[in-house]
Design a protein around this motif. Sequence first.
Motif, PDB file in Angstrom:
ATOM      1  N   THR A   4       0.884  -1.022  -0.079  1.00  0.00           N
ATOM      2  CA  THR A   4      -0.032  -0.056   0.265  1.00  0.00           C
ATOM      3  C   THR A   4       0.868   1.271  -0.014  1.00  0.00           C
ATOM      4  OG1 THR A   4      -1.751  -1.040   1.239  1.00  0.00           O
ATOM      5  CG2 THR A   4      -1.901   1.162   1.341  1.00  0.00           C
ATOM      6  N   TRP A  32      -2.297   4.573   8.612  1.00  0.00           N
ATOM      7  CA  TRP A  32      -3.540   4.809   9.047  1.00  0.00           C
ATOM      8  C   TRP A  32      -4.625   3.681   8.563  1.00  0.00           C
ATOM      9  CZ3 TRP A  32      -7.615   6.043   5.479  1.00  0.00           C
ATOM     10  CH2 TRP A  32      -8.873   6.482   5.911  1.00  0.00           C
ATOM     11  N   TRP A  33      -4.307   3.475   7.309  1.00  0.00           N
ATOM     12  CA  TRP A  33      -5.219   2.245   6.814  1.00  0.00           C
ATOM     13  C   TRP A  33      -5.195   1.001   7.449  1.00  0.00           C
ATOM     14  CZ3 TRP A  33      -8.872   2.512   2.994  1.00  0.00           C
ATOM     15  CH2 TRP A  33      -9.280   1.258   2.414  1.00  0.00           C
TER      16      TRP A  33
END
Length: 425
Positions: A4, A32-33
């Motif tokens: 990511t 954060w994800w």
Amino acid sequence: MSLTAITLFFLLLLTGAPVAIALGLGSALALWWFDMPLAVMAQRIVNSLDSTTLLAVPMFIFAAALFNVTGLTTQLFDFIRMVIGRIRGGLGYVTVLTHLVFSGVSGAALADIGALGRIQIDMMREQGYKDNFSAGICMAAATLGPIFPPSIPLVIFAMAAEVSPVKVLIAGIFPALIIALFLMGMVWWVGRRAGLPRDDISVTRGEFTSRLWFAMPALMAPVVLIGGILLGWFGETEAAAVTVVYALAAGLFFYRALTWRGFVEALRETVRSTAGVMLIVGAAALFAWVLTIDQVPTKAADLLLGLSKDPWVLLVIVNLLLLVIGMILETIAAILILTPIIVPALVAAGVDPVHLGVVVVLNLMIGLLTPPVGMSLYMVSTVSGMPVERVIRAALPWIGCLLLSLAAVTFLPAASTWLPNLMLK
């Protein structure tokens, strides 16, 4: 998570975001994800900057800025021109040697081009050199700065690879001389084929003595710096501090040209350059940590060793990888991201990390001459007034010359390791 972060990084680069923003924001969004605590961002960035080795970076930048404002670069260029300028293609040789000596205080390719590029290109234009030759030799010779000590990229590599910065700095001495010989060989070849002009400079014995006297601080700066490191009088950080003191003393007491205004301008340039470097260092360290969470360095090492355990084969693979990476990624960011990935595998295969450091930095310096992110291309375009497309064409023959020098440095590891092993047993 690492996939990511990598995807977000390249997407942000494609939108035109600066490298530091793409690295930092891509890492932050990935954290954060995956519900990682965002407070870790500040911790990782601060920890990456809390390094004694990194103290050398702003001081080397400050020393180079002081030498610029005191006119030392002009004195150096004029003296070397006076010594060898009258042979065919003389200003090409002068350009290489001036960059070699000036790299002993600057440590960065773009700093060398900014300080010397306009002087060199304007002089060659006056004497009838073609712009393509002038721009090409200026860009190619600037690669000496990050190889010959003091080298900011080599210091960054030493920090990322956890090896002795002093050994890595000393390792750059002979490879820089090899590169300079290849470049001067190219000047000789072009001069023979294209009939490059001879310099029309003529000096008396008195003028020679006078210019030698004024060039002496510039000529002695690398001697003081490298000699002190070799003799063990100081390490990389102390060497940077000594260089600053030397630059201040030369500007105040020898040239008497360092004004308060020039001093402030040197400080401003140092702050601007250091801020950019440290922002990239912090963001790249965060990005590298995200990759480490997913054990990307370990997996990459296993992959490389699965391809081959022959150190020469692995060096060729790494060279090809770095040449491509150098086209799209800023030097310091590339060093901080790739060093933890490639060093374990190559060291396990028997490659000396000190030798690897020189190979890594030289690869990425060649990347400064290749689009789309080749910063030397844009810097030379600015100082010469040539369109970037024309500067790219001018760089092509010199890229070939630098690739030959890269092959020599890669397959002659003793050129990098003999001197540091001798001096620092």
